[in-house]
Design a protein around this motif. Structure first.
Motif: not given
Ligand code: BTN
Length: 307
Positions: A4, A8, A66, A69-73, A232, A236
């Motif tokens: 990741t 980036e 990856w 972002p913010g939800r990877e897991s 996404t 959301d």
């Protein structure tokens, strides 16, 4: 995660970065960097290698964890699965948290409602959401209504297409099916433990060869769209609805987009076929059908055909 971070850095640089610079930043050998780059290339990333180093053109539509972002897991990605439903059930039983998502780029045995097959060619979105709303099991199916409302709204907002819902949870555009939904739940002592909702959304695939009455977003718009942005936006929107969950309004909200009410329909269940006029959907999500003799029949489950 090193991958990741490397992506980036390459994305931000927008130009060539040498292996030496990367190895300095990560405090690892240039060979270690090269291995990571090779792995990324094998995953499909368009990283160019030259004598000066590495560069990357960032416009991909991958669904790897990856990339969220913010939800990877919460994202469980597979190139191919038999069906995301089976994997999601396994993960839910192992305790996967609320709003985990199992995504497959391709399904070998995609499942539809009523024991049908769901053709799952590349380019579409095929995923199962694992949800753990703290609600009574009897209200579990209202989550389907909340989810299909969120999906119709996302498609409308994101593509401008006039997405409508056919009872119970199919999404149509211009009378052609663009998405279907399948759900499974487990409960304990009357409370829901999880509800898994599988969604097949025709995005950049062309389903019409296998399903003549189906269409896709790309077909309707005349061009491909970015699946990850759409997914996404949907996740959301759904998360917001679940945060302020209002079971009393679930069906009323859904009704804003339905084209079933007022229509002459045929309902097919495993046992029988009934024809009538769809006059309403009650607060529990059941379809109220007015039969020819004027009696009202309540339908809880079945396939609905507009006639
Ligand atoms: C239907 O309209 O009949 C429901 C179709 C549901 C298809 C989705 S694709 C992702 C998930 N995995 C499956 O095997 N089925 C659902």
């Amino acid at each position: 995660m090193m991958k990741t971070k490397i992506l980036e850095i390459l994305k931000e640089a927008g130009s060539v970065i040498s292996g030496e610079e990367l190895s300095g930043q990560f405090q690892v050998s240039r060979v270690a960097i090269w291995k990571q780059i090779k792995a990324l290339q094998e995953l499909g990333y368009d990283i160019t290698t030259s004598s000066k180093g590495y560069s990357y053109s960032a416009d991909n539509d991958f669904l790897y964890p990856w990339e969220f972002p913010g939800r990877e897991s919460l994202i469980h990605y597979f190139d191919s699965l038999s069906s995301t439903m089976g994997k999601a059930r396994e993960l839910a039983r192992q305790g996967a948290p609320d709003q985990s998502v199992v995504i497959a780029q391709f399904q070998e045995k995609g499942r539809g409602r009523m024991q049908r097959k769901w053709f799952s060619k590349k380019g579409g979105l095929y995923f199962t959401l694992i949800m753990r709303p703290q609600i009574p099991a009897v209200s579990g199916f209202l989550i389907n209504f909340i989810t299909s409302t969120a999906l119709a709204e996302t498609i409308r907002e994101h593509t401008g297409l006039e997405a409508m819902v056919k009872w119970p949870n199919d999404i149509l555009v211009g009378n052609r099916k663009i998405s279907g939904m399948l759900s499974e739940m487990e409960a304990e002592e009357d409370m829901l433990t999880f509800v898994n909702i599988g969604i097949g959304l025709n995005v950049n695939n062309d389903p019409a060869k296998d399903e003549p009455t189906a269409t896709s977003i790309a077909k309707e718009l005349g061009h491909d769209i970015h699946r990850r942005t759409l997914l996404t936006a949907f996740l959301d929107r759904l998360a917001t609805k679940l945060m302020n969950i209002n079971l009393d309004n679930a069906v009323d909200d859904w009704k804003q987009y339905t084209i079933t009410i007022g229509r002459q329909v045929k309902i097919v269940t495993v046992k029988e076929t009934t024809e009538g006029k769809a006059i309403d959907v009650d607060d529990n999500g059941a379809l109220l059908l007015e039969l020819q003799d004027g009696t009202i029949k309540k339908v809880i489950y079945g396939d609905c055909f507009h006639i």
